[in-house]
Design an enzyme around this catalytic site. Structure first.
Site, PDB file in Angstrom:
ATOM      1  N   GLU A   1       0.837  -1.208   0.000  1.00  0.00           N
ATOM      2  CA  GLU A   1       0.000   0.000   0.000  1.00  0.00           C
ATOM      3  C   GLU A   1       0.869   1.255   0.000  1.00  0.00           C
ATOM      4  O   GLU A   1       2.099   1.181   0.147  1.00  0.00           O
ATOM      5  CB  GLU A   1      -0.944  -0.050   1.205  1.00  0.00           C
ATOM      6  CG  GLU A   1      -1.909  -1.230   1.099  1.00  0.00           C
ATOM      7  CD  GLU A   1      -2.907  -1.309   2.230  1.00  0.00           C
ATOM      8  OE1 GLU A   1      -2.765  -0.576   3.232  1.00  0.00           O
ATOM      9  OE2 GLU A   1      -3.842  -2.124   2.100  1.00  0.00           O
TER      10      GLU A   1
ATOM     11  N   GLU B   1      -1.507 -10.129  -5.905  1.00  0.00           N
ATOM     12  CA  GLU B   1      -1.476 -10.834  -7.190  1.00  0.00           C
ATOM     13  C   GLU B   1      -0.585 -10.089  -8.181  1.00  0.00           C
ATOM     14  O   GLU B   1       0.167 -10.694  -8.947  1.00  0.00           O
ATOM     15  CB  GLU B   1      -2.896 -10.953  -7.779  1.00  0.00           C
ATOM     16  CG  GLU B   1      -3.846 -11.802  -6.953  1.00  0.00           C
ATOM     17  CD  GLU B   1      -4.610 -11.031  -5.903  1.00  0.00           C
ATOM     18  OE1 GLU B   1      -4.060 -10.033  -5.360  1.00  0.00           O
ATOM     19  OE2 GLU B   1      -5.744 -11.395  -5.613  1.00  0.00           O
TER      20      GLU B   1
HETATM   21  N1  THU Z   1      -5.938  -6.975  -1.883  1.00  0.00           N
HETATM   22  C1  THU Z   1      -5.071  -7.822  -2.507  1.00  0.00           C
HETATM   23  O1  THU Z   1      -3.849  -7.651  -2.408  1.00  0.00           O
HETATM   24  N2  THU Z   1      -5.576  -8.849  -3.205  1.00  0.00           N
HETATM   25  C2  THU Z   1      -6.898  -9.197  -3.261  1.00  0.00           C
HETATM   26  O2  THU Z   1      -7.231 -10.197  -3.885  1.00  0.00           O
HETATM   27  C3  THU Z   1      -7.888  -8.353  -2.577  1.00  0.00           C
HETATM   28  C4  THU Z   1      -7.378  -7.095  -1.989  1.00  0.00           C
HETATM   29  C5  THU Z   1      -5.388  -5.874  -1.076  1.00  0.00           C
HETATM   30  C6  THU Z   1      -5.488  -4.499  -1.665  1.00  0.00           C
HETATM   31  C7  THU Z   1      -5.398  -3.643  -0.415  1.00  0.00           C
HETATM   32  O3  THU Z   1      -4.033  -3.452  -0.092  1.00  0.00           O
HETATM   33  C8  THU Z   1      -6.023  -4.488   0.662  1.00  0.00           C
HETATM   34  O4  THU Z   1      -6.035  -5.818   0.163  1.00  0.00           O
HETATM   35  C9  THU Z   1      -7.438  -4.077   1.042  1.00  0.00           C
HETATM   36  O5  THU Z   1      -8.252  -4.017  -0.079  1.00  0.00           O
END
Ligand code: THU
Length: 130
Positions: free
Chosen positions: A43, A54
């Site tokens: 993030e 992913e």
């Molecule tokens: N997130 C992922 O990394 N992969 C997913 O399949 C769903 C969401 C992350 C994005 C963000 O950093 C956090 O999860 C909350 O949405």
């Protein structure tokens, strides 16, 4: 899904940089070459600039010279299934066929396996440009 894939997802999830959502995600792409590529969500203080687990795993795979996904694993905690977001479904599609299995896991166990075709029906991919 083998244990090595599950264990790598656990290790990747532990490395997530998710100080804003506090939602840690790990992902693993298994290449057609049999190698495993891990990624975590990263993030950013400028929120929209963060990236999903992913996406990180796909970048690691491409950097290693692999361009075909054989299997995917996504791991996260919480009640709901942690399935790939819409953008990541399309990113996976770039390197995977409809029948590629996507294993949705909690940190403790496999919860469900679906195919890319189920998550992204009637998708648009590289072949459509040919
Ligand atoms: N997130 C992922 O990394 N992969 C997913 O399949 C769903 C969401 C992350 C994005 C963000 O950093 C956090 O999860 C909350 O949405």
């Amino acid at each position: 899904m083998d244990k090595a894939m599950f264990d790598l997802a656990r290790a990747a999830m532990a490395k997530a940089h998710a100080p804003y959502s506090n939602f840690h995600v790990g992902a693993v792409m298994k290449g057609a070459n049999g190698r495993l590529y891990g990624g975590c969500n990263v993030e950013n203080a400028a929120y929209p600039e963060g990236c999903c687990a992913e996406t990180s795993a796909i970048a690691a795979m491409v950097m290693d010279g692999e361009a075909k996904i054989a299997e995917v694993l996504v791991m996260g905690a919480g009640e709901g299934l942690v399935t790939p977001c819409g953008g990541c479904r399309q990113r996976i599609r770039e390197f995977a066929a409809d029948d590629v299995p996507i294993h949705i896991c909690s940190p403790d166990e496999l919860r469900r396996t679906v195919t890319l075709g189920e998550l992204l029906p009637l998708s648009f991919g590289p072949e459509n440009l040919g």
